[in-house]
Design a protein around this motif. Structure first.
Motif, PDB file in Angstrom:
ATOM      1  N   ASP A  30      -7.518  -6.236  -9.125  1.00 51.01           N
ATOM      2  CA  ASP A  30      -7.428  -4.779  -9.282  1.00 51.01           C
ATOM      3  C   ASP A  30      -8.766  -4.106  -9.022  1.00 51.01           C
ATOM      4  N   GLY A  31      -9.843  -4.690  -9.522  1.00 51.43           N
ATOM      5  CA  GLY A  31     -11.163  -4.110  -9.297  1.00 51.43           C
ATOM      6  C   GLY A  31     -11.568  -4.153  -7.842  1.00 51.43           C
ATOM      7  N   LEU A  32     -11.263  -5.257  -7.166  1.00 48.51           N
ATOM      8  CA  LEU A  32     -11.585  -5.387  -5.751  1.00 48.51           C
ATOM      9  C   LEU A  32     -10.826  -4.364  -4.915  1.00 48.51           C
ATOM     10  N   LEU A  33      -9.569  -4.116  -5.274  1.00 50.93           N
ATOM     11  CA  LEU A  33      -8.703  -3.250  -4.481  1.00 50.93           C
ATOM     12  C   LEU A  33      -8.729  -1.794  -4.936  1.00 50.93           C
TER      13      LEU A  33
ATOM     14  N   LEU B  16       0.826  -1.202   0.000  1.00 55.47           N
ATOM     15  CA  LEU B  16       0.000   0.000   0.000  1.00 55.47           C
ATOM     16  C   LEU B  16       0.867   1.260   0.000  1.00 55.47           C
ATOM     17  N   ASP B  17       0.367   2.284  -0.642  1.00 55.92           N
ATOM     18  CA  ASP B  17       1.093   3.542  -0.776  1.00 55.92           C
ATOM     19  C   ASP B  17       0.634   4.525   0.301  1.00 55.92           C
ATOM     20  N   GLY B  18       1.354   4.517   1.417  1.00 49.05           N
ATOM     21  CA  GLY B  18       1.070   5.489   2.475  1.00 49.05           C
ATOM     22  C   GLY B  18      -0.072   5.100   3.387  1.00 49.05           C
ATOM     23  N   LEU B  19      -0.499   3.840   3.385  1.00 43.90           N
ATOM     24  CA  LEU B  19      -1.597   3.401   4.246  1.00 43.90           C
ATOM     25  C   LEU B  19      -1.146   2.221   5.090  1.00 43.90           C
ATOM     26  N   ALA B  20      -1.184   2.371   6.407  1.00 41.57           N
ATOM     27  CA  ALA B  20      -0.848   1.289   7.331  1.00 41.57           C
ATOM     28  C   ALA B  20      -2.105   0.467   7.587  1.00 41.57           C
ATOM     29  N   SER B  21      -2.026  -0.844   7.346  1.00 42.86           N
ATOM     30  CA  SER B  21      -3.252  -1.645   7.416  1.00 42.86           C
ATOM     31  C   SER B  21      -3.312  -2.593   8.599  1.00 42.86           C
ATOM     32  N   LEU B  22      -2.175  -2.973   9.166  1.00 43.50           N
ATOM     33  CA  LEU B  22      -2.187  -4.003  10.204  1.00 43.50           C
ATOM     34  C   LEU B  22      -2.584  -3.405  11.546  1.00 43.50           C
ATOM     35  N   ASN B  23      -3.653  -3.967  12.122  1.00 40.64           N
ATOM     36  CA  ASN B  23      -4.139  -3.455  13.400  1.00 40.64           C
ATOM     37  C   ASN B  23      -5.173  -4.435  13.934  1.00 40.64           C
TER      38      ASN B  23
END
Length: 254
Positions: free
Chosen positions: A171-174, A69-76
């Protein structure tokens, strides 16, 4: 090796080993729930063969993907799976290819990113696809040792087409996410959801047990677990297996 003893069509006892000693337990009602590999092996060792006993072994197939991801932290959070997406799950396409479930994971099976400031800017995905039962995939027992032997020819074309479609259309899902790159990691060895070797149905159609999970021939033998599933879905089967077991108990003692 564990075996069931019987007189005619009535199970009378079970023989098993524990701590190097052999035991025999008599009873009036028996419940078999040793998973979709060992349950049919026990019946085969016992000479209890009805319908397609041991046949139709199947489970889901899966793939692992990492999304940078570009600039997005997802793990939490605390759960391994933070979300399930069903956009590849149902429709007319299932005549030709399988349903696929996408799991958004909260773990890092391939490690964290090494770029400064981006170590957790990633999203692991697990794609799981339903599989068809096949008579060629089965459990037998070795004549010399009595141990279960697995025969499996690999994923069906139907399942592979479903999984490949989901991979090709990620790609469509994301699209709503700031995706930097999508990395295919591996085909998963197993989903640990083996099913189908003692499937339920109507007596005479190849099935082994009826809708209440009673063996068609040995009517004091209840079979529980995913071995009873006629087919798989792309979803985890645990709750369905538990619900069927509870239902079987309610029907048995109603």
């Amino acid at each position: 090796m564990d075996t069931l003893g019987y007189t005619g069509d009535v199970i009378t006892h079970v023989v098993f080993k524990s701590g190097g000693k052999q035991y025999r337990v008599n009873g009036d009602l028996f419940v078999l729930g040793a998973n979709a590999i060992q349950s049919p092996a026990i019946l085969l060792r016992s000479g209890i063969v009805h319908g397609e006993t041991g046949l139709n072994l199947h489970e889901q197939i899966g793939a692992s993907v990492e999304v940078f991801l570009d600039g997005l932290a997802s793990l939490n959070g605390s759960s391994i799976s933070t979300g399930l997406n069903y956009c590849f799950y149902d429709g007319e396409f299932r005549r030709e290819r399988a349903a696929t479930l996408t799991s958004f994971d909260n773990r890092w099976p391939y490690g964290l990113r090494t770029e400064p400031g981006k170590w957790h800017h990633l999203l692991p995905l697990t794609l799981v696809t339903e599989e068809l039962p096949s008579l060629e995939n089965k459990v037998t027992v070795d004549d010399a040792t009595g141990k279960a032997v697995i025969h499996h020819t690999g994923p069906s074309t139907y399942a592979k087409l479903g999984l490949q479609y989901a991979l090709d259309n990620l790609d469509g899902l994301l699209e709503p996410l700031p995706v930097e790159a999508v990395h295919f990691r591996e085909w998963r060895i197993t989903e640990s959801h083996v099913q189908g070797t003692l499937r339920m149905g109507k007596n005479g159609d190849g099935s082994v047990i009826d809708h209440s999970l009673l063996h068609h021939r040995k009517r004091n033998l209840v079979v529980v677990g995913t071995s009873t599933f006629p087919s798989s879905s792309a979803s985890n089967p645990s709750l369905t297996a538990a619900a069927l077991s509870i239902r079987a108990a309610e029907l048995l003692f109603a």
